[in-house]
Design an enzyme around this catalytic site. Structure first.
Site, mmCIF file in Angstrom:
data_model
loop_
_atom_site.group_PDB
_atom_site.id
_atom_site.type_symbol
_atom_site.label_atom_id
_atom_site.label_comp_id
_atom_site.label_asym_id
_atom_site.label_seq_id
_atom_site.Cartn_x
_atom_site.Cartn_y
_atom_site.Cartn_z
ATOM 1 C CB SER A 7 4.555 2.545 1.281
ATOM 2 O OG SER A 7 3.805 3.621 0.755
ATOM 3 C CG HIS A 32 3.056 -0.913 -0.825
ATOM 4 N ND1 HIS A 32 2.318 -2.081 -0.910
ATOM 5 C CD2 HIS A 32 2.180 0.030 -0.401
ATOM 6 C CE1 HIS A 32 1.064 -1.843 -0.545
ATOM 7 N NE2 HIS A 32 0.948 -0.563 -0.238
ATOM 8 C CG HIS A 65 -2.599 -0.853 -1.640
ATOM 9 N ND1 HIS A 65 -2.393 -0.320 -0.373
ATOM 10 C CD2 HIS A 65 -3.895 -1.255 -1.660
ATOM 11 C CE1 HIS A 65 -3.518 -0.388 0.318
ATOM 12 N NE2 HIS A 65 -4.447 -0.941 -0.434
ATOM 13 C CG MET A 67 -5.985 2.131 -1.300
ATOM 14 S SD MET A 67 -4.853 2.994 -0.210
ATOM 15 C CE MET A 67 -3.363 2.903 -1.193
ATOM 16 C CG MET A 136 -5.789 -1.851 4.166
ATOM 17 S SD MET A 136 -4.184 -1.292 3.555
ATOM 18 C CE MET A 136 -3.970 0.278 4.393
ATOM 19 N N GLY A 141 -5.477 5.574 2.995
ATOM 20 C CA GLY A 141 -5.586 6.970 2.559
ATOM 21 C C GLY A 141 -4.348 7.794 2.863
ATOM 22 N N GLY A 143 -0.224 7.885 4.766
ATOM 23 C CA GLY A 143 0.905 7.268 5.436
ATOM 24 C C GLY A 143 1.071 7.919 6.807
ATOM 25 N N GLY A 144 1.953 7.352 7.608
ATOM 26 C CA GLY A 144 2.315 7.977 8.878
ATOM 27 C C GLY A 144 1.300 7.817 9.997
ATOM 28 N N GLY A 175 0.477 -0.305 6.979
ATOM 29 C CA GLY A 175 0.050 0.855 7.752
ATOM 30 C C GLY A 175 0.627 0.873 9.152
ATOM 31 N N GLY A 176 1.514 1.833 9.403
ATOM 32 C CA GLY A 176 2.054 2.010 10.748
ATOM 33 C C GLY A 176 3.013 0.922 11.202
ATOM 34 N N GLY A 196 6.286 2.469 5.134
ATOM 35 C CA GLY A 196 6.592 3.736 4.480
ATOM 36 C C GLY A 196 7.504 4.572 5.351
ATOM 37 C CB SER A 197 6.746 6.719 8.283
ATOM 38 O OG SER A 197 5.457 6.913 7.783
HETATM 39 C C1 DX5 Z 1 -2.055 3.798 3.401
HETATM 40 C C2 DX5 Z 1 -1.115 3.114 2.445
HETATM 41 C C3 DX5 Z 1 0.130 2.599 3.084
HETATM 42 C C4 DX5 Z 1 0.980 3.657 3.743
HETATM 43 C C5 DX5 Z 1 2.038 3.042 4.599
HETATM 44 O O1 DX5 Z 1 -3.252 4.054 2.784
HETATM 45 O O2 DX5 Z 1 -1.754 2.003 1.861
HETATM 46 O O3 DX5 Z 1 0.878 1.860 2.160
HETATM 47 O O4 DX5 Z 1 1.573 4.498 2.826
HETATM 48 O O5 DX5 Z 1 2.793 4.060 5.163
HETATM 49 P P1 DX5 Z 1 3.258 4.022 6.693
HETATM 50 O O6 DX5 Z 1 4.163 2.861 6.830
HETATM 51 O O7 DX5 Z 1 3.922 5.333 6.880
HETATM 52 O O8 DX5 Z 1 2.010 3.863 7.534
HETATM 53 ZN ZN ZN Z 2 -0.588 0.533 0.709
#
Ligand code: DX5
Ligand code: ZN
Length: 216
Positions: A7, A32, A65, A67, A136, A141, A143-144, A175-176, A196-197
């Site tokens: 992401s 993503h 994605h 949102m 999810m 909303g 990341g991290g 997520g995470g 992401g992170s």
């Molecule tokens: C959250 C996003 C995720 C998020 C993932 O709302 O949909 O895609 O950025 O990031 P990490 O892996 O850091 O949780």
């Molecule tokens: Zn996402």
């Protein structure tokens, strides 16, 4: 096969093009792209023009994605901007069936997502319209955040239902996700991992992707 979709929410937006190139070289299967409207979720990220520009610089598979509150109004425009897969939320204000059919009409892959507190059974009526279900693993909303372990029970239930119906639909978790919990997610039945992170924050992105991608 396990696929990894980093992401960009965790990358340096000032260098978006290079960041996407770097994960492509590091072995990512797709990218993503988290679109947030400040209404469906409290955060605002980026939208159509960013994806349009990025499309000119990358031939990666764009996993978008959405949102956003009324996805049906924007599906065709995200398809034109370069999305390859468009995921909408079951909790959004648009009619789910109509929105999924609208994505199908564009010829792009169809994704449907549920937030952590939405029962997975609520999307069973739409399975035949979907190429992928996104479960999810954090509240959307930001990341991290840390993965909510109970969400993986929903992944397992969904996997069971897909097997029972003989459907081969991708299951994505988002997520995470990190090297520690990726195995649990895969064991539960997920085959597309968003990270992401744990990818953009790694000193060696190739090694981070390879470790997430390991088959169980
Ligand atoms: C959250 C996003 C995720 C998020 C993932 O709302 O949909 O895609 O950025 O990031 P990490 O892996 O850091 O949780
Ligand atoms: Zn996402």
């Amino acid at each position: 096969m396990i696929k990894i979709s980093p992401s960009v929410l965790a990358c340096d937006f000032a260098k978006l093009g290079e960041e996407v190139e770097s994960i492509a070289k590091a072995g990512a299967d797709m990218v993503h792209l988290d679109v947030m409207d400040g209404s469906f979720v409290t955060n605002i990220s980026f939208g159509l023009p960013v994806i349009q520009c990025l499309r000119k610089h990358s031939d990666m598979f764009f996993d978008v994605h959405l949102m956003i509150d009324e996805p049906i109004r924007y599906v065709a425009r995200f398809a034109d901007a370069g999305a390859d897969l468009i995921t909408v939320h079951a909790e959004a204000r648009s009619n789910v069936t109509e929105t999924l059919l609208e994505i199908q009409k564009t010829g792009k892959k169809v994704g449907l997502s549920v937030k952590p507190n939405t029962p997975i059974e609520s999307i069973y009526p739409y399975l035949s319209l979907c190429d992928m279900i996104l479960v999810m693993t954090v509240e959307p909303g930001y990341g991290g955040q840390a993965l909510i372990p109970e969400t993986l029970d929903k992944v397992a239930l969904l996997k069971e239902e897909l097997c029972r119906r003989g459907l081969s639909i991708d299951i994505q978790v988002d997520g995470g996700i990190n090297a520690k919990n990726a195995e649990d997610a895969k064991r539960a039945g997920a085959n597309v991992l968003v990270a992401g992170s744990s990818v953009f924050g790694a000193s060696d992105r190739g090694a981070a992707i390879a470790s997430l991608k390991k088959e169980i």
